[in-house]
Design a protein around this motif. Structure first.
Motif, PDB file in Angstrom:
ATOM      1  N   GLU A 677      19.076  35.199  -0.952  1.00 40.64           N
ATOM      2  CA  GLU A 677      17.943  34.319  -0.689  1.00 40.64           C
ATOM      3  C   GLU A 677      17.060  34.827   0.459  1.00 40.64           C
ATOM      4  N   GLY A 678      17.500  35.900   1.141  1.00 41.07           N
ATOM      5  CA  GLY A 678      16.638  36.524   2.134  1.00 41.07           C
ATOM      6  C   GLY A 678      16.772  36.010   3.548  1.00 41.07           C
ATOM      7  N   TYR A 679      17.759  35.154   3.814  1.00 38.87           N
ATOM      8  CA  TYR A 679      17.971  34.635   5.164  1.00 38.87           C
ATOM      9  C   TYR A 679      19.011  35.467   5.913  1.00 38.87           C
ATOM     10  N   THR A 680      18.819  35.565   7.227  1.00 41.50           N
ATOM     11  CA  THR A 680      19.874  36.065   8.100  1.00 41.50           C
ATOM     12  C   THR A 680      20.508  34.842   8.740  1.00 41.50           C
ATOM     13  N   ASN A 681      21.808  34.675   8.561  1.00 46.10           N
ATOM     14  CA  ASN A 681      22.499  33.455   8.985  1.00 46.10           C
ATOM     15  C   ASN A 681      23.492  33.767  10.100  1.00 46.10           C
ATOM     16  N   TYR A 682      23.328  33.058  11.207  1.00 42.42           N
ATOM     17  CA  TYR A 682      24.219  33.202  12.363  1.00 42.42           C
ATOM     18  C   TYR A 682      25.104  31.957  12.459  1.00 42.42           C
ATOM     19  N   ILE A 683      26.290  32.138  12.978  1.00 40.80           N
ATOM     20  CA  ILE A 683      27.201  30.998  13.135  1.00 40.80           C
ATOM     21  C   ILE A 683      27.925  31.080  14.465  1.00 40.80           C
ATOM     22  N   ASN A 684      28.137  29.907  15.051  1.00 43.40           N
ATOM     23  CA  ASN A 684      28.897  29.758  16.288  1.00 43.40           C
ATOM     24  C   ASN A 684      29.908  28.632  16.050  1.00 43.40           C
ATOM     25  N   MET A 685      31.080  28.757  16.620  1.00 44.80           N
ATOM     26  CA  MET A 685      32.090  27.713  16.428  1.00 44.80           C
ATOM     27  C   MET A 685      32.794  27.452  17.749  1.00 44.80           C
ATOM     28  N   GLY A 686      32.911  26.180  18.102  1.00 40.08           N
ATOM     29  CA  GLY A 686      33.597  25.813  19.329  1.00 40.08           C
ATOM     30  C   GLY A 686      33.209  24.410  19.761  1.00 40.08           C
ATOM     31  N   ARG A 687      33.931  23.883  20.706  1.00 42.28           N
ATOM     32  CA  ARG A 687      33.628  22.559  21.244  1.00 42.28           C
ATOM     33  C   ARG A 687      32.236  22.574  21.867  1.00 42.28           C
ATOM     34  N   LEU A 688      31.475  21.512  21.645  1.00 43.34           N
ATOM     35  CA  LEU A 688      30.135  21.416  22.229  1.00 43.34           C
ATOM     36  C   LEU A 688      30.294  20.985  23.687  1.00 43.34           C
ATOM     37  N   SER A 689      30.451  21.987  24.523  1.00 44.08           N
ATOM     38  CA  SER A 689      30.779  21.754  25.926  1.00 44.08           C
ATOM     39  C   SER A 689      30.041  22.786  26.767  1.00 44.08           C
ATOM     40  N   PRO A 690      29.723  22.479  28.039  1.00 45.17           N
ATOM     41  CA  PRO A 690      28.876  23.366  28.846  1.00 45.17           C
ATOM     42  C   PRO A 690      29.350  24.813  28.904  1.00 45.17           C
ATOM     43  N   GLU A 691      30.677  25.010  29.002  1.00 41.19           N
ATOM     44  CA  GLU A 691      31.168  26.377  29.174  1.00 41.19           C
ATOM     45  C   GLU A 691      30.969  27.238  27.922  1.00 41.19           C
ATOM     46  N   TYR A 749      34.864  28.830   5.091  1.00 38.57           N
ATOM     47  CA  TYR A 749      33.993  29.018   3.934  1.00 38.57           C
ATOM     48  C   TYR A 749      32.560  29.259   4.396  1.00 38.57           C
ATOM     49  N   LEU A 750      32.081  28.399   5.296  1.00 42.38           N
ATOM     50  CA  LEU A 750      30.725  28.561   5.823  1.00 42.38           C
ATOM     51  C   LEU A 750      30.607  29.854   6.622  1.00 42.38           C
ATOM     52  N   MET A 751      31.603  30.148   7.439  1.00 40.11           N
ATOM     53  CA  MET A 751      31.581  31.367   8.245  1.00 40.11           C
ATOM     54  C   MET A 751      31.454  32.605   7.348  1.00 40.11           C
ATOM     55  N   ASN A 752      32.196  32.603   6.251  1.00 38.37           N
ATOM     56  CA  ASN A 752      32.196  33.752   5.357  1.00 38.37           C
ATOM     57  C   ASN A 752      30.853  33.942   4.655  1.00 38.37           C
ATOM     58  N   LYS A 753      30.051  32.896   4.599  1.00 40.57           N
ATOM     59  CA  LYS A 753      28.735  32.990   3.962  1.00 40.57           C
ATOM     60  C   LYS A 753      27.654  33.485   4.936  1.00 40.57           C
ATOM     61  N   CYS A 754      28.008  33.576   6.224  1.00 44.66           N
ATOM     62  CA  CYS A 754      27.042  33.990   7.244  1.00 44.66           C
ATOM     63  C   CYS A 754      27.118  35.495   7.494  1.00 44.66           C
ATOM     64  N   ASP A 755      26.120  35.984   8.206  1.00 46.87           N
ATOM     65  CA  ASP A 755      26.025  37.421   8.480  1.00 46.87           C
ATOM     66  C   ASP A 755      26.665  37.807   9.807  1.00 46.87           C
ATOM     67  N   ALA A 756      26.545  36.906  10.789  1.00 48.69           N
ATOM     68  CA  ALA A 756      27.009  37.270  12.129  1.00 48.69           C
ATOM     69  C   ALA A 756      27.575  36.057  12.844  1.00 48.69           C
ATOM     70  N   PHE A 757      28.617  36.307  13.604  1.00 45.35           N
ATOM     71  CA  PHE A 757      29.193  35.268  14.458  1.00 45.35           C
ATOM     72  C   PHE A 757      28.806  35.573  15.899  1.00 45.35           C
ATOM     73  N   ILE A 758      28.415  34.519  16.644  1.00 44.32           N
ATOM     74  CA  ILE A 758      28.000  34.702  18.031  1.00 44.32           C
ATOM     75  C   ILE A 758      28.782  33.755  18.923  1.00 44.32           C
ATOM     76  N   LEU A 759      29.485  34.290  19.893  1.00 43.73           N
ATOM     77  CA  LEU A 759      30.179  33.489  20.900  1.00 43.73           C
ATOM     78  C   LEU A 759      29.402  33.590  22.199  1.00 43.73           C
ATOM     79  N   SER A 760      28.805  32.479  22.607  1.00 47.09           N
ATOM     80  CA  SER A 760      27.883  32.472  23.750  1.00 47.09           C
ATOM     81  C   SER A 760      28.523  31.937  25.023  1.00 47.09           C
ATOM     82  N   SER A 761      29.864  31.912  25.082  1.00 49.09           N
ATOM     83  CA  SER A 761      30.578  31.257  26.186  1.00 49.09           C
ATOM     84  C   SER A 761      30.336  31.916  27.534  1.00 49.09           C
TER      85      SER A 761
END
Length: 844
Positions: A677-691, A749-761
């Protein structure tokens, strides 16, 4: 200090002093637990005191009654003081009158002060079910659980769909016993499996039979009919048919009221065979409260306190459904009929251990077939004689008539069994954290998936809960693991309450605080939960709670460890909405480090950070590390599992339902990436917390999205930063490009459909999400912090970027603008190394 602050402090101090006292008088459960804790410490165990309890104190029945009756009639029992726990005042008075000539027989009202004293003082405790969760076994006490039948229907963890919390108090009681009575090998095996006693249970299962069946063998018909007459039931010269159905319904507290149907059925039976038979009804105790208040069964309803096994002695035909009563009746060799009008429904909801084709009598699914079987009872006996004999051989092979004497000789004339299992597995007791949706829970579940259960037996120490999020995570735990639940409040005196409050808030940071710390309270709590169980290793896997390590430290083991999942000094000082939520708790935890044998970080890098920043707390305690394990096979399987996928306008979506800030249910349809479909999809996973730095992740994505419109960002998780992140998304008008999916039971499942994982901690321990991303072969980007650098091996397996908006944006752009190679990460090899590092902690 200004006046307002002074008033606030004064109010808090006043509450500290008066709340425990107010609670004592207002809340009965707190009062009972306070008194019990006091009596537990005050009273020594008296060697010749015996406490009996049957069916929560509702009656003097079953095997406890059989043991009591034998002891009272035998010289061996004359030197003992026999104390019965009863829950009904009127019934108690009647029994006092009945046994008033026996000076060594006493009665206590269940949950009274005398009852709590008896729980503390009696050396022998005999129960056919369970004591309430207030009970805490003493080392000197001998607890005999007689149980109450050979199981036909599934029980414990064998019941379909049972929650991990379901059999919790039964397991707790069994682990406190010295003896469990079993009538046969079949039942012994079910005890071990259905309640997960195998490998852990320290007592002895006595497979000598049930004392209560002696009552059936040794009681005469005249004795039974005389007692029935005293209850206004006249049998005369007729034979007796006893109808004894079990309870039906969803829960014990709300059994289904079947009294009208029971009345209609037995009325038809009486109309057909009443000339020869008297039909009596003995309903399950859970149903008796309905039956006794209904006139429908008058003259036929046997009282709840009538000993069932004595009644069986005079019964000519037994009619039952799924009740284990028929196993006891086998000893009479008289006919049994199974009236299972709801068989299909019951079996599908509850399940049974024995196929009905093999039962020692016919299954009647309607009243007409039941009447026909009664009218042809001799033919029925002939038809089922082989089945009947096989049941006797398998389930009722003991020499009944003197089983009670055998049990008493073993229990009262010898030291407590305390026989350890012959199993060579080493036993681990572990607190996994609160089992909320967070990284520690994920890491714990991953570890438990990988443990070699041929070598280790694992028990998880957890809090009893009805919280669905926590229950869902319990269901994710490897089925080889058993749970030990903290059920109900802690038992503590008022003084212990004060001391616990002070040390919980300040930690054990001085000689004075160590001196007032309520060590005995936590030792009692440990015993209340795990009874007489013994463990080789005790592990606080969470490392964030001040409460649970105190319980763990109260146990004995050859090694006690506590885990350190992150830069804990930073976590202690981390602010959320202007407050430091972990400050008091972690300060207390740090003060406990000196009592552990080893402090275990989750990576070498995290270990070095903690060693430096917490050196004043660590002192001489050994500090080491293991690396977190993952389950590569499970991750890859779940990445193909599309069961959470829905379609809207023929496009795949994930549905996220949540309650918004206005407390309204909000349904979001989140688009799922589709190949081509032509999108670049990024994913992040973790508790929504300041750190976790998801705020700067959104800022970075906004910069990328200005340049490349066909980009999307998915953030999987939940937490206190959601409102902040939502405002950021609105500010940058990214509602159609950034999706807060909430927590997902299967994020892969969603992670596997994305292109890149980003950990911004901003800081981490050893981030599992990076390992999960690498396992699925995603482009993996992490901020250049110690933990990420360690996992990604300085960029070997992914890209390290500056911990800033610009740095993260640069990494995201690189995925689009550069031909980056996919990481070649051997997840299986990594996992072998991870588990080796864990086993090394246990072996040393």
């Amino acid at each position: 200090m200004n006046l307002k602050s002074l008033k606030k402090v004064s109010k808090r101090k006043l509450a500290f002093f008066i709340k425990p006292i107010i609670d004592f008088f207002r809340v009965r459960d707190i009062r009972n637990r306070t008194l019990y804790a006091k009596y537990y410490e005050k009273y020594s165990v008296v060697d010749n005191y015996v406490l009996y309890e049957s069916r929560d104190g509702q009656s003097m029945t079953d095997s406890p009654y059989a043991i009591f009756k034998y002891m009272l009639q035998n010289p061996k029992g004359k030197d003992y003081v026999h104390i019965w726990s009863l829950s009904n005042r009127e019934y108690l008075k009647d029994m006092e009158e009945k046994y008033r000539q026996h000076t060594n027989v006493k009665f206590v009202l269940r949950n009274s002060r005398d009852y709590l004293k008896s729980l503390s003082k009696c050396k022998y405790l005999i129960n056919n079910s369970t004591f309430q969760n207030i009970y805490t076994v003493k080392d000197e006490q001998v607890y005999i659980n007689t149980w109450h039948g050979t199981p036909l229907k599934n029980m414990g963890y064998d019941m379909e769909g049972v929650l991990p919390t379901g059999p919790s108090n039964v397991v707790r009681n069994f682990l406190s016993t010295d003896y469990i009575l079993s009538p046969n090998t079949f039942t012994t095996e079910i005890f071990n499996s259905a309640f997960k006693l195998e490998n852990l249970y320290e007592g002895q299962i006595l497979e000598d039979g049930y004392p209560r069946i002696d009552l059936t063998v040794n009681t005469t018909r005249d004795e039974v009919t005389a007692t029935l007459k005293s209850e206004n039931i006249d049998v005369g010269d007729k034979k007796i048919i006893l109808y004894a159905p079990t309870w039906k319904g969803d829960t014990i507290s709300k059994p289904r009221n079947d009294i009208e149907q029971i009345h209609d059925d037995i009325s038809k039976v009486e109309a057909a065979v009443g000339g020869d038979y008297k039909v009596l009804v003995k309903v399950h105790p859970f149903l008796y409260k309905y039956a006794v208040n209904s006139p429908l069964l008058e003259g036929r309803l046997v009282s709840d306190t009538f000993e069932t096994n004595e009644l069986l002695a005079a019964t000519d035909i037994l009619i039952t459904d799924y009740s284990s009563i028929f196993f006891d009746f086998l000893v009479t060799r008289r006919p049994i009929l199974f009236y299972m009008w709801d068989y299909d429904d019951y079996k599908s909801n509850r399940g049974m251990y024995i196929e009905t084709d093999h039962l020692p009598g016919p299954i009647c699914k309607d009243v007409d077939s039941l009447i026909h079987s009664i009218e042809d009872i001799e033919g029925v006996q002939e038809e089922y004689k082989d089945n009947y004999q096989s049941f006797i051989d398998k389930f009722c092979y003991q020499e009944y008539g003197n089983v009670t004497e055998t049990i008493i000789n073993k229990v009262f004339n010898s030291a407590p069994a305390n026989v350890s299992s012959n199993n060579k597995k080493e036993k681990i007791l572990m607190y996994p954290g609160g089992l909320r949706n967070n990284g520690i829970t994920g890491a714990a579940i991953g570890l438990l998936d990988n443990i070699d259960y041929s070598r280790y037996d694992v028990t998880l120490l957890v809090n009893y809960t009805n919280n669905q999020e926590i229950l869902n995570n319990m269901l994710r735990v490897n089925p080889n693991v058993r749970f030990a639940f903290k059920i109900g409040r802690i038992n503590q005196t008022i003084y212990e309450n004060y001391c616990n409050y002070v040390t919980r808030n300040r930690g054990i940071s001085s000689t004075f605080l160590e001196r007032i710390f309520p060590w005995n309270m936590y030792k009692r709590e440990y015993k209340r939960i795990v009874g007489k169980s013994k463990f080789d290793y005790i592990i606080d896997y969470s490392g964030y709670s001040m409460f649970w390590p105190n319980i763990l430290l109260a146990g004995e083991a050859k090694k006690k460890m506590i885990f350190m999942h992150s830069d804990l000094y930073s976590d202690m000082n981390r602010k959320v909405n202007g407050k430091r939520p972990h400050f008091i708790n972690l300060r207390g935890v740090f003060s406990l480090y000196k009592y552990f044998d080893e402090l275990v970080s989750v990576s070498e890098a995290t270990m070095e950070v903690n060693k430096e920043r917490l050196k004043s707390y660590i002192g001489d305690t050994k500090i080491s590390y293991v690396i977190n394990s993952i389950n590569p096979k499970k991750i890859k399987q779940l990445s193909q599992d599309d069961t959470e996928l829905y379609y809207k306008d023929k496009q795949p979506v994930l549905v996220n339902a949540r309650v918004n800030r206005q407390r309204r249910l909000e349904i979001e349809n989140i688009p799922v990436p589709v190949e081509g479909e032509g999108y670049t999809n990024y994913i992040n996973m973790g508790r929504l917390s300041p750190e976790k730095g998801q705020d700067q992740l959104i800022e970075a994505f906004a910069e990328v999205h200005k340049k490349y419109k066909h980009t999307r960002l998915y953030i999987v998780g939940e937490g206190p930063m959601r409102p902040v992140l939502e405002r950021l998304i609105q500010t940058h008008q990214l509602e159609d490009s950034v999706f807060l999916t909430g927590h997902k039971s299967n994020p892969f499942y969603l992670m596997n459909k994305c292109d890149a994982f980003i950990l911004s901690s901003h800081y981490e321990g050893q981030p599992l999400v990076l390992l999960e991303s690498l396992t699925l072969g995603l482009h993996t980007i992490g901020t250049d912090i110690v933990a990420n650098r360690y996992v990604l091996e300085d960029g070997k397996y992914g890209m390290l970027v500056e911990n800033s908006v610009a740095g993260i944006a640069g990494g995201m752009l690189a995925v689009i603008e550069q031909d980056l190679p996919r990481p070649e990460f051997d997840a299986e090899k990594y996992n072998e190394a991870a588990m080796a590092s864990f086993y090394e902690k246990l072996d040393k």
